[in-house]
Design an enzyme around this catalytic site. Sequence first.
Site, PDB file in Angstrom:
ATOM      1  N   ASP A   1      53.595  42.916  42.271  1.00  0.00           N
ATOM      2  CA  ASP A   1      52.811  42.517  40.814  1.00  0.00           C
ATOM      3  C   ASP A   1      52.854  40.902  40.833  1.00  0.00           C
ATOM      4  O   ASP A   1      53.004  40.474  39.811  1.00  0.00           O
ATOM      5  CB  ASP A   1      53.781  42.895  39.781  1.00  0.00           C
TER       6      ASP A   1
ATOM      7  N   GLY B   1      38.084  37.991  36.745  1.00  0.00           N
ATOM      8  CA  GLY B   1      37.975  37.849  35.500  1.00  0.00           C
ATOM      9  C   GLY B   1      36.283  37.476  35.233  1.00  0.00           C
ATOM     10  O   GLY B   1      35.910  37.840  34.054  1.00  0.00           O
ATOM     11  N   PHE B   2      35.910  36.806  36.108  1.00  0.00           N
ATOM     12  CA  PHE B   2      34.126  36.576  35.632  1.00  0.00           C
ATOM     13  C   PHE B   2      33.341  37.132  36.832  1.00  0.00           C
ATOM     14  O   PHE B   2      32.270  36.285  36.899  1.00  0.00           O
ATOM     15  CB  PHE B   2      34.171  35.129  35.350  1.00  0.00           C
ATOM     16  N   GLY B   3      33.558  38.152  37.386  1.00  0.00           N
ATOM     17  CA  GLY B   3      32.799  38.661  38.404  1.00  0.00           C
ATOM     18  C   GLY B   3      33.400  39.051  39.645  1.00  0.00           C
ATOM     19  O   GLY B   3      34.638  38.890  39.927  1.00  0.00           O
TER      20      GLY B   3
ATOM     21  N   VAL C   1      33.930  39.474  43.703  1.00  0.00           N
ATOM     22  CA  VAL C   1      34.377  38.956  44.930  1.00  0.00           C
ATOM     23  C   VAL C   1      33.966  39.752  46.303  1.00  0.00           C
ATOM     24  O   VAL C   1      34.508  40.717  46.372  1.00  0.00           O
ATOM     25  CB  VAL C   1      35.947  38.361  44.963  1.00  0.00           C
TER      26      VAL C   1
ATOM     27  N   LYS D   1      32.636  34.500  45.351  1.00  0.00           N
ATOM     28  CA  LYS D   1      32.812  34.717  43.984  1.00  0.00           C
ATOM     29  C   LYS D   1      31.405  34.715  43.459  1.00  0.00           C
ATOM     30  O   LYS D   1      30.905  33.464  43.246  1.00  0.00           O
ATOM     31  CB  LYS D   1      33.647  33.746  43.590  1.00  0.00           C
TER      32      LYS D   1
ATOM     33  N   LEU E   1      35.657  42.642  47.688  1.00  0.00           N
ATOM     34  CA  LEU E   1      37.261  42.509  47.873  1.00  0.00           C
ATOM     35  C   LEU E   1      37.742  42.864  46.344  1.00  0.00           C
ATOM     36  O   LEU E   1      38.942  43.389  46.351  1.00  0.00           O
ATOM     37  CB  LEU E   1      37.466  41.124  48.126  1.00  0.00           C
ATOM     38  N   GLY E   2      37.177  42.706  45.342  1.00  0.00           N
ATOM     39  CA  GLY E   2      37.855  42.867  43.960  1.00  0.00           C
ATOM     40  C   GLY E   2      36.780  42.353  42.865  1.00  0.00           C
ATOM     41  O   GLY E   2      35.858  41.938  43.121  1.00  0.00           O
TER      42      GLY E   2
END
Length: 713
Positions: free
Chosen positions: A521, A444-446, A448, A462, A440-441
């Site tokens: 945004d 910041g730390f990995g 998903v 996640k 999915l995306g």
Amino acid sequence: MFKTNILVLLSFLNFANSQNWIRSGYVYSGTEFPEPDINSRPFTHLVCAFAYINSSNYEIYIEPSDEIFMTSFTEIVTSKNPSAKTLLSIWAGKPHSSGEANSSMFFDMINQSSHRTSFIESSIMAARQYGFIGLDLSDVLPTTPANMASMGSFFDEWREAINSEPRKYDTPPLILTMGAMYSPVMDSLIYPVNHIKRNFDWVHVRSFDYHMSSKDRFTGAHAALYDPSSNLNTDYGINEWIRQGLPAKKLVIGLPYHGYAWTLVNSDDYAIGAPAKGMALTRDGSISYKEIKRYFNSYKVKPVFNSTYVASYGKFGSIWIDFDDVEAIKTKVSYAKEKGLLGYNVFQIPNDDANWILSTTAQEEANNQENKQQLWVIILSTTLAAMILVSTTICFLKRKSIISKGKVVWSRRDKYTNQQSFTFAQIAVATDNFSSENKLGEGGFGPVYKGELQNGLQIAVKRLAKSSKQGIEELKNELALTARLQHVNLVKVLGICTEREEQMLIYEYMPNGSLDNYLFDLKASNILLDKEMKPEISDFGIAKVFEKDENAASTRRIIGTYGYIPPEYVKGGIYSRKYDVYSFGVLLLQIISGKKTSSLYGSQKNLNLLEHAYELWKNDSSMDFMDPTLDDSSSACKMKRCMQVALLCVQERWEDRPSMLEVSSTLKNETENVPTPNMPAFSTCKRSDGEKICNSMEVCSASMLTITQEMPR
Ligand SMILES: *[C@@H]1O[C@H](CO)[C@@H](O)[C@H](O)[C@H]1NC(C)=O
Ligand SMILES: *[C@@H]1O[C@H](CO)[C@@H](O)[C@H](O)[C@H]1NC(C)=O
Ligand SMILES: *[C@@H]1O[C@H](CO)[C@@H](O)[C@H](O)[C@H]1NC(C)=O
Ligand SMILES: *[C@@H]1O[C@H](CO)[C@@H](O)[C@H](O)[C@H]1NC(C)=O
């Protein structure tokens, strides 16, 4: 929906407020103390004593000789401590000439409706006239059941009048506090505890004067925290208040800055409980802490601390004095903390010694645990409040009817209850072996992943990057926090998977992704939308990171997302309580305009979004700012109102920004006046590039802050 969310919001704010420890103290106009010397710094609230009840018309009055003291009180107190709040105390105790507890003017007053009205109206007027933010009712005794019944309804009326007082937008209602006996039950008479609980912000109890040298023929620890042989002690009284239904969170313990002097019968027998002839040194035996210290110093005597009672005493010749010294104050403050009480109240501040040793001791002891515990609660609750308000506003704007049974539960259960532990195999199957189609995306730390459990439930996984040390910490935080918070607008954490050195968090899947897919945004990509476009919130990893920082007021790490960070934080690292109000304002401006914060606007393309909004609003062209796709031209007025509220939220000075409570009230009551916003933050900043709000870069280097870009995920 709107209402429900507001209720949730209010409960959050109450929760946050109730976490603030009260450090209050009395200043009595009758003392010799020159008032400009009041050391208000260690205190959150200073109580100015006393106003009295007029026996002929039942209005409250101030002695002419006290007038000047009352007039300058708030100004003097706040000049040394701008955040200190002041209250006016009304004496409701018995007149000194009378022995009857119920013979006071107070009981005459509450017995008759017209008297009550006089009292109530005059008390509110006096508080406002002299600049107090609240009223304190001091020394009411429990008496007959009939009296207690009228007392209860009087309290209801008083609070009702205070709440319905016509006020300006930014003026909160007066707070109401009560100075009560150490225990709610006295000689089988009992205070109307339910009415007290309903109507008062807190009750500070008179946890002292249990023994007085004017009455008792034995030496006594007059403010004993414990007493193995009698109920006359603070612990008993506090427990009794709680047992009778007053929540600990509304209880404030009393700290005496005075002691009592006795004359011993036999100067060799001077333990607590030794025979005494009566008082010594002063007319009633009471003696201020500073005087006590003077005596002990001049006789070169060191007082003894008795930890059974939590009291200090000492003697010189046949004079015996008991009082609270530093150890006793410390012990009592930490007792109050452990007990979950709301704070302490000092009687009375001017009795402290020249170095304010008791006041600073109490403050330090209170701060010991307070900072760490409190900060993240405030952050978290205001963040949530802001987020919930966002969701409310989205609904408000989009006129989408959404069903919500939302209710926040702060559960005390263990961290991981309710949450499942998933095996690696389960997750691998669910995500088709972490296939790229299911990705999915990348946060910041990995990454998903989307997945589907065997029971058909859609999940988001996640998966923490193994290299990310930072992430493990935050993952744990996120898990612990979301586990304790259950709310319809929070993304639900279903469980974790820690097999094979993996660190994965399993969430409910939000089919509509982040809000920023719809409003390009929104850095609030933490607001996720489910299939009904119902907003939910994720990402609490950040909030708790603060907990670790030693200094509550400033942290060395930049946390949050540029563009949403208020100036006081960017510039000084100050985490104000209005941080989230600011972020909320930015978000609201983006929602109503559909515009990014990272671009420049205006005819010369030199204004950031906030400035642009402000310019348009000032020139009365608010509608040019609105996102045309919101398609709500029928309610231009509503939109303008939202914009104005948003502009209030992003003002430069955090003190000028409204509280979330005020924001919600303004959005709710369309008739309420909205104040005129000042220039938004960061307005003076001129940029050359169009990428970012310059301050983020500029100030980071200026104050040499270490930048850790925690978000976005
Ligand atoms: C009490 O009220 C009466 C009647 O209004 C007034 O004459 C009197 O001066 C007041 N007393 C005090 C002490 O203010
Ligand atoms: C005052 O209280 C006493 C008992 O404490 C009671 O006997 C008496 O009637 C009360 N007086 C009034 C005026 O309420
Ligand atoms: C309260 O008022 C009633 C009449 O209204 C009277 O009979 C009673 O004695 C009063 N009680 C007190 C305590 O003043
Ligand atoms: C405290 O005082 C009591 C009564 O005088 C005495 O029995 C006890 O030993 C004292 N305890 C301490 C720790 O000083």
